[in-house]
Each structure stands twice: as C-alpha cells, then as structure tokens.
Write an enzyme that holds these catalytic residues in place. Sequence first.
Site, PDB file in Angstrom:
ATOM      1  CG  ASP A 180      -1.876   1.146   1.219  1.00 42.68           C
ATOM      2  OD1 ASP A 180      -1.507   2.239   0.737  1.00 42.68           O
ATOM      3  OD2 ASP A 180      -3.018   0.960   1.659  1.00 42.68           O
ATOM      4  CG  HIS A 181       1.525   3.918  -3.374  1.00 39.53           C
ATOM      5  ND1 HIS A 181       0.466   3.347  -4.008  1.00 39.53           N
ATOM      6  CD2 HIS A 181       1.361   5.246  -3.490  1.00 39.53           C
ATOM      7  CE1 HIS A 181      -0.305   4.298  -4.496  1.00 39.53           C
ATOM      8  NE2 HIS A 181       0.211   5.469  -4.190  1.00 39.53           N
ATOM      9  CG  HIS A 243      -4.258   4.188  -0.864  1.00 37.25           C
ATOM     10  ND1 HIS A 243      -3.262   3.247  -0.803  1.00 37.25           N
ATOM     11  CD2 HIS A 243      -4.556   4.322  -2.185  1.00 37.25           C
ATOM     12  CE1 HIS A 243      -2.963   2.844  -2.033  1.00 37.25           C
ATOM     13  NE2 HIS A 243      -3.742   3.482  -2.882  1.00 37.25           N
TER      14      HIS A 243
HETATM   15  P1  NAD Z   1       1.397  -2.088 -17.237  1.00 42.66           P
HETATM   16  O1  NAD Z   1       0.227  -2.516 -18.057  1.00 42.66           O
HETATM   17  O2  NAD Z   1       2.093  -0.828 -17.597  1.00 42.66           O
HETATM   18  O3  NAD Z   1       2.498  -3.260 -17.296  1.00 42.66           O
HETATM   19  C1  NAD Z   1       2.166  -4.609 -17.282  1.00 42.66           C
HETATM   20  C2  NAD Z   1       3.414  -5.476 -17.413  1.00 42.66           C
HETATM   21  O4  NAD Z   1       3.006  -6.842 -17.383  1.00 42.66           O
HETATM   22  C3  NAD Z   1       4.198  -5.300 -18.709  1.00 42.66           C
HETATM   23  O5  NAD Z   1       5.569  -5.396 -18.413  1.00 42.66           O
HETATM   24  C4  NAD Z   1       3.778  -6.522 -19.555  1.00 42.66           C
HETATM   25  O6  NAD Z   1       4.767  -6.973 -20.447  1.00 42.66           O
HETATM   26  C5  NAD Z   1       3.592  -7.550 -18.482  1.00 42.66           C
HETATM   27  N1  NAD Z   1       2.674  -8.632 -18.911  1.00 42.66           N
HETATM   28  C6  NAD Z   1       1.367  -8.526 -19.221  1.00 42.66           C
HETATM   29  N2  NAD Z   1       0.874  -9.743 -19.570  1.00 42.66           N
HETATM   30  C7  NAD Z   1       1.896 -10.641 -19.452  1.00 42.66           C
HETATM   31  C8  NAD Z   1       2.021 -12.047 -19.652  1.00 42.66           C
HETATM   32  N3  NAD Z   1       0.988 -12.817 -20.058  1.00 42.66           N
HETATM   33  N4  NAD Z   1       3.224 -12.629 -19.407  1.00 42.66           N
HETATM   34  C9  NAD Z   1       4.285 -11.862 -19.014  1.00 42.66           C
HETATM   35  N5  NAD Z   1       4.216 -10.539 -18.799  1.00 42.66           N
HETATM   36  C10 NAD Z   1       3.055  -9.928 -19.037  1.00 42.66           C
HETATM   37  O7  NAD Z   1       0.916  -2.085 -15.735  1.00 42.66           O
HETATM   38  P2  NAD Z   1       1.447  -1.174 -14.502  1.00 42.66           P
HETATM   39  O8  NAD Z   1       0.785   0.148 -14.554  1.00 42.66           O
HETATM   40  O9  NAD Z   1       2.923  -1.224 -14.461  1.00 42.66           O
HETATM   41  O10 NAD Z   1       0.813  -1.919 -13.245  1.00 42.66           O
HETATM   42  C11 NAD Z   1       1.287  -3.167 -12.745  1.00 42.66           C
HETATM   43  C12 NAD Z   1       0.619  -3.476 -11.416  1.00 42.66           C
HETATM   44  O11 NAD Z   1       0.910  -2.458 -10.485  1.00 42.66           O
HETATM   45  C13 NAD Z   1      -0.906  -3.566 -11.462  1.00 42.66           C
HETATM   46  O12 NAD Z   1      -1.316  -4.500 -10.513  1.00 42.66           O
HETATM   47  C14 NAD Z   1      -1.331  -2.177 -11.021  1.00 42.66           C
HETATM   48  O13 NAD Z   1      -2.634  -2.187 -10.451  1.00 42.66           O
HETATM   49  C15 NAD Z   1      -0.291  -1.898  -9.975  1.00 42.66           C
HETATM   50  N6  NAD Z   1      -0.079  -0.477  -9.710  1.00 42.66           N
HETATM   51  C16 NAD Z   1       0.440   0.345 -10.661  1.00 42.66           C
HETATM   52  C17 NAD Z   1       0.670   1.681 -10.371  1.00 42.66           C
HETATM   53  C18 NAD Z   1       1.284   2.609 -11.386  1.00 42.66           C
HETATM   54  O14 NAD Z   1       1.605   3.741 -10.994  1.00 42.66           O
HETATM   55  N7  NAD Z   1       1.448   2.211 -12.612  1.00 42.66           N
HETATM   56  C19 NAD Z   1       0.352   2.182  -9.098  1.00 42.66           C
HETATM   57  C20 NAD Z   1      -0.179   1.320  -8.137  1.00 42.66           C
HETATM   58  C21 NAD Z   1      -0.376  -0.010  -8.455  1.00 42.66           C
END
Ligand code: NAD
Length: 500
Positions: A180-181, A243
Amino acid sequence: MKHNEKPSALIMIFGATGDLANRKLFPSLYRLFEKGNLSENFAVIGVARRSLSNEQFQENVKNSVQSVASNSNNIDEFASHFYYHSHDVTDSDSYVALREMAVQLDEQYQTKGNRIFYLAMAPEFFGSIATHLNEDGLTNVQGFKRLVIEKPFGHDLKSAKELNNQIRTAFSEDEIYRIDHYLGKEMVRNIEVIRFANAIFEPLWNNRYISNIQVTSSETLGVEERGRYYENSGALRDMVQNHMLQMVALLAMEPPIKLNTEEIRSEKVKVLRAMRSIKDDKVDKYFVRGQYGEGILNGQKVSAYRDEQMVDPQSNTETFVAGKLLIDNFRWAGVPFYIRTGKRMKSKSTKIVIQFKDIPMNLYYKTEQTLNPNLLVIHIQPEEGITLHLNAQKTGNHMNATPVKLSYSNTGIDGINTPEAYEKLLYDCMRGDATNFTHWDEVALSWSFVDNISQHWQQTQTHFPNYESGSAGPKDSDVLLARDGFFWWPIGDLEVEKYQ
Ligand code: NAD
C-alpha cells in the site's frame, strides 16, 4: 538481519516493461544503490512478455533512472546488475528457464540465496504466478523468499480470499508483502511519530478533546488511460479499501506495546474491527458517491468521466467517495472520522485535519470574536509537513485572539530530497521489515467493510455526473458534515482566518 548490514538479494520483477517498473521501481532501486543502501550483491531479473536482450533492457533501465540520477557515472554500473527474461506467465517451461537463470545469478552475485518476487503486473496473474513459482521450484531457496504484491488485492472479500489462498500455497503470511504505497509516504509514517513521541498530543488524542478527524485525498487527474481498470474498480475499491482505511487505522490505533511489525499490525486490526459496519439503507446516510462531469481545471476544459477512453458512456462507476466512519471503542466513541477522495478535484492534496473541541467558554466574546478551533494538520502530499493552528495575540493587536500557524515543512528544506514511497518500501522488504505492508487480517476487514457499501450501491440508482471537474466534489458531501454541525476544511491551502 543486523541493523547496518546491507541487503543482498536477487529481485525478480514481473511486469518489468510496464509503467510501475519504469516510473517507480527502477528509480527507487537506483536511489538505494546511489545512497549505498544496497550491497554489491544484488541482481534484478526483469520479466515481461516482450522479447528484449539484456542490453536493450539495461538501456530501458538507464533511461528510466536518468531523471533521478545525480551522478551519471554510476548509471552503467547500476544497470549492469539487470537481466531480462522474456516470459509468458502461464507457461511452465518459461519458469524452468527463469529458475536456471536465477540459480546462475545467485551464484554470480553471491546473493545468499535470497529472492524477492515483485509482481508488478495485472492482478489476474498474481495467483497463477505464485502457484508456478512454487511448482516450478523458484521458491526453493537457501535464503529468504518474499513476495511483493501490488494492489488491487482482490475485488471484494471473496476474490481476495481466493487470491490469498492461492499465494499462501507458495508463501507464508510473513513472506507476503502487500504494497500500500501510502504506507511508504514520509508523512503517513510520521503519524506514528507525531502521536507517540509527543507528550502534548497523546493525552488529547481521544473523544474528550477531538471533535472530528478529516482525511482527504484529492487528485486533479481524471482516469487517464486506466479506464478499463477503473470501470471495474471505482474510488471505493481503488482508494478507500486500502489507502484511506489504512490512514484511519494509523490515526485511531492504540499506542502499541512496541514499535514492531506484530504489535503495530495488531493495533491497526483492532481499529478495523471496531469500525461500525454500515450497510443497506444506512449507506446513504453515511456515504456519498460521485462522478465527475465536464468542467474547467487550471483554465482548461476537461471532459466528463463518461466521455473518457474505455469508459461506458452510461457508467455508474464512482470517481468520488465521501464517508463518515465511526469507531466504536472507548477512545473514539462519538468522534466522526470523515474521509473523502476524488478525481478531477480542484487541487491535488492528501491531508489529515484533526479538529479539537472548542474550549469550554470564550473569554473574548466582548470583542465579538468567535475563536477558531485548534487544528493539527498533517500534510501528506504534495506538501509534506505539519501545521498546528492556534489562537494567539499578534503584536499590537491588544486583547484579540488571532489565528496563528506553527508550521513544519519537509518540502521547504533545501537539499532534502524526500525518498519516494517505493524506495522505502523496497528497502523495508529487503530488510524483512513488514510493518508498512498490509497484513491479510487488515485486507479482509477492510474488504468486508467496503463490500457492504458497494453492494448497496450496486442495487441503487445513481444520478451521475454529480460534480463538476475542478470542484470539491458533490454537494451531498458537504451535507454529510453539515448534518453533524461540521464542514470540510478546504482542500488546498488552509487559511483559517477566512473561517471566522
Ligand atoms: P502495465 O500494463 O504498464 O504493465 C504490465 C506489465 O506486465 C508489462 O511489463 C507486460 O509486459 C507484463 N505482462 C502482461 N501480460 C503478461 C504475460 N501474459 N506474461 C508476461 N508478462 C506480461 O501495468 P502497470 O501500470 O505497471 O501496473 C502493474 C501493477 O501495479 C498492477 O497490478 C497495477 O494495479 C499496480 N499499480 C500500478 C501503479 C502505477 O503507478 N502504474 C500504481 C499502483 C499499483
């Protein structure tokens, strides 16, 4: 692990080409490296679907840390610790190849067999990755193994339980680090210090002296390109379940016996257990939902939620939630905790306002003054600091009580670059400190609270959109407090003089 020992580990980041990895995880690891908080004995395997060479991946890493690097000479050295594995998360053979790579890097970097698996991917993969890690032997290690898992942890209590059961087949509860950032943010961590290291607050921290507590987290951004995710989530699941309730738990918990993970978590759990559950037609009395319409923000016209990409034009998803929480225990009986979070609000701010009760009588009535309540404001972002609002006599202002502010600001200190939340959390995880991660008991209690609200909302009509972009949310959110004789302290800069 000894206090000054630098952590050694092999870190596997699943989703290494994604937004989170590039924007947060690589820069955070770099900062730890630059500060000398990582030993030389670390390596990172980036795992994602795309086909990339190690060199191409290292280029990505270098680009992502460029903006935070104060010294470009060490970027190459940092990036040389990064390796890439192109991977399909559902394919067993791919895990076998990953295991072989990990064994080789364990050896090469002398990681003591410590492994961290960071799941920075869409949540539907979390369970199956954990199962494969176990079945394909990646969790068979000499040192520690830890799973770091991003939000959302489930969609409701039922799905969260299913996910938890799945990851528990591979990791024990104390090996699971649920992110939970907000718990990595400097001032959220500071709540504990403000409360438990100051003789002047703790005696007042109860229903005898506090009239209400307000926790606001507002964003100016809309849903951006996350429409698909957000449509199935909404502000209640995206912000409140995790949060907002975590901040309430930190504000309301009893002083723990010790400042260690178990004691703090156990106090937070007690708060969540004491939170009055709100269900069925009570929901409308205690909670308000909203969705942004079009409006003007920073002089620009912005569109309504229903017109955003990947959003249903008839969507009933809430982008705003305000609620009144009651904690039924001796300390807090009768004190409302108001929470509010929304997108496309007039300013970006996360802030906690603790409003103290009025003094028993006003001796300044002759000058027709109403005294302002004392407020303790904890600024979480973008400003970081504390402000205490008092009444005092300003020079030359004979016999008048005037509002004054005592402020401490982190952001105002030259040369202080507040560590990113992710930097602290990654460091905590490497050192095995799970205090600022959420325990399953907290997740489960938060979901059961939130599920009652979402179930009622699912069954009832909305009148969306009901707030303009660039506003402070729907009118009903003000009514929620007005019914109790309170009002929201403003979202932006809090100039109390105006509220006399
Ligand atoms: P994103 O869509 O930008 O990235 C997804 C990643 O997963 C990519 O590297 C993709 O290649 C990989 N991927 C997808 N399907 C795949 C498969 N079948 N096999 C292997 N790799 C696969 O997503 P994100 O924004 O980086 O978010 C990732 C997680 O972090 C999610 O759970 C999101 O809810 C959480 N999150 C993200 C943020 C943020 O700021 N981006 C903030 C809080 C939480």
